[in-house]
Scaffold this motif. Structure first.
Motif, short mmCIF file in Angstrom:
data_model
loop_
_atom_site.label_atom_id
_atom_site.label_comp_id
_atom_site.label_asym_id
_atom_site.label_seq_id
_atom_site.Cartn_x
_atom_site.Cartn_y
_atom_site.Cartn_z
N LEU A 83 0.84 -1.19 0.00
CA LEU A 83 0.00 0.00 0.00
C LEU A 83 0.88 1.25 0.00
N SER A 84 0.40 2.30 -0.66
CA SER A 84 1.15 3.56 -0.64
C SER A 84 1.04 4.20 0.74
N ASP A 85 1.91 5.14 1.03
CA ASP A 85 1.92 5.79 2.34
C ASP A 85 0.67 6.62 2.62
N ASN A 86 0.07 7.15 1.57
CA ASN A 86 -1.19 7.89 1.68
C ASN A 86 -2.17 7.25 0.73
N LEU A 87 -3.38 6.96 1.21
CA LEU A 87 -4.35 6.31 0.33
C LEU A 87 -5.74 6.87 0.46
N ILE A 88 -6.50 6.61 -0.58
CA ILE A 88 -7.91 6.96 -0.62
C ILE A 88 -8.70 5.71 -0.21
N VAL A 89 -9.62 5.89 0.71
CA VAL A 89 -10.48 4.79 1.15
C VAL A 89 -11.94 5.24 1.08
N TYR A 90 -12.83 4.27 1.13
CA TYR A 90 -14.26 4.52 0.98
C TYR A 90 -15.02 3.79 2.08
N ARG A 91 -16.15 4.39 2.46
CA ARG A 91 -17.04 3.75 3.43
C ARG A 91 -18.47 3.91 2.94
N GLY A 92 -19.14 2.79 2.74
CA GLY A 92 -20.53 2.80 2.32
C GLY A 92 -21.43 2.69 3.52
N ILE A 93 -22.38 3.59 3.61
CA ILE A 93 -23.33 3.57 4.73
C ILE A 93 -24.74 3.77 4.21
N SER A 94 -25.69 3.29 4.97
CA SER A 94 -27.10 3.59 4.68
C SER A 94 -27.71 4.12 5.97
N ILE A 95 -28.45 5.16 5.84
CA ILE A 95 -29.07 5.79 7.00
C ILE A 95 -30.56 5.94 6.73
#
Length: 191
Positions: A83-95
Motif C-alpha cells: 500500500l502507498s503511504d497515503n491512500l484513498i479509502v471509501y465507506r458505504g453507509i445507509s441511514i
C-alpha cells in the motif's frame, strides 16, 4: 445488563460478538492468552461481526492491542506492505431517510458526529465494495423496510495509522481508528 471496564460499559451477553471479543481482550490484557491466540480469535470474531460500529469504542480498544503480523494473513501482510503511504479509502453507509436531510452536512461535522456509523473503523480501498455496503439493508434499524439514503464517504488516510488490512472476504478492508480519517467527499448513491 452492562458492566464497566476501563470506563467503557460492556454488554454481558455470551451470544454477542463484542462480548466474546471483549472477554478475549481482558484475558489477553491479564496475560492469560498468547499473542497468536488473541489475534487469531479477534480476527475470526471481526470477520463474522455485523455492524461493529454499535460497539466502536470497544473495538478501538481491542484493535489497539492487535499485532499485524499475527492478525493478518501472509498475503494480507504482503498487500499491506504494498500500500502507498497515503491512500484513498471509501465507506458505504445507509441511514434512515429523513425528509429534507442534508447529507452534505455530515462531511462538515464528520469528527463531531455522535453516530459511529459515519466514521466507523471499517473502510475499503474498493469503491464498488463501498457502494455494495451503502445499498445493503441497514439491518440494525428498528424498521428494516424503512426508506434509506445510501452514501459513500471518500477519505484520505496514512498507511502508518492503519490497524490492519483484510481481504479474506474480498472486501479490501482497511481497519483504522476514526480520528485518523480525513473525509473529502460524500456521494449519494441512487438505487
Amino acid at each position: 445488563m452492562f458492566k464497566k471496564v476501563k470506563n467503557i460499559p460492556v454488554p454481558i451477553n455470551p451470544e454477542n460478538d463484542i462480548s466474546i471479543a471483549w472477554t478475549n481482550y481482558l484475558d489477553y490484557s491479564n496475560g492469560n492468552l498468547t499473542k497468536k491466540w488473541f489475534n487469531g480469535t479477534i480476527r475470526a470474531i471481526w470477520l463474522e461481526t455485523e455492524f461493529p460500529s454499535l460497539y466502536i469504542d470497544h473495538w478501538e480498544e481491542i484493535f489497539n492491542q492487535i499485532d499485524k503480523d499475527y492478525f493478518m494473513t501472509e498475503s494480507e501482510n504482503k498487500s499491506y506492505q504494498e500500500l502507498s503511504d497515503n491512500l484513498i479509502v471509501y465507506r458505504g453507509i445507509s441511514i434512515p431517510y429523513v425528509e429534507n436531510f442534508e447529507y452534505l452536512n455530515i462531511l462538515e461535522n464528520f469528527h463531531n458526529l455522535d453516530n459511529a456509523k459515519y466514521c466507523g473503523l471499517s473502510w475499503t480501498t474498493n469503491y464498488d465494495k463501498a457502494v455494495m455496503f451503502a445499498k445493503r439493508s441497514p439491518g440494525s434499524y428498528e424498521n428494516d423496510s424503512a426508506q434509506k439514503i445510501s452514501l459513500v464517504i471518500t477519505a484520505e488516510i496514512e498507511k502508518g495509522n492503519i490497524f490492519a488490512y483484510l481481504d479474506g472476504q474480498e472486501e479490501s478492508e482497511i481497519i483504522i481508528k476514526r480520528e485518523y480519517v480525513s473525509p473529502k467527499k460524500i456521494k449519494l448513491i441512487k438505487e
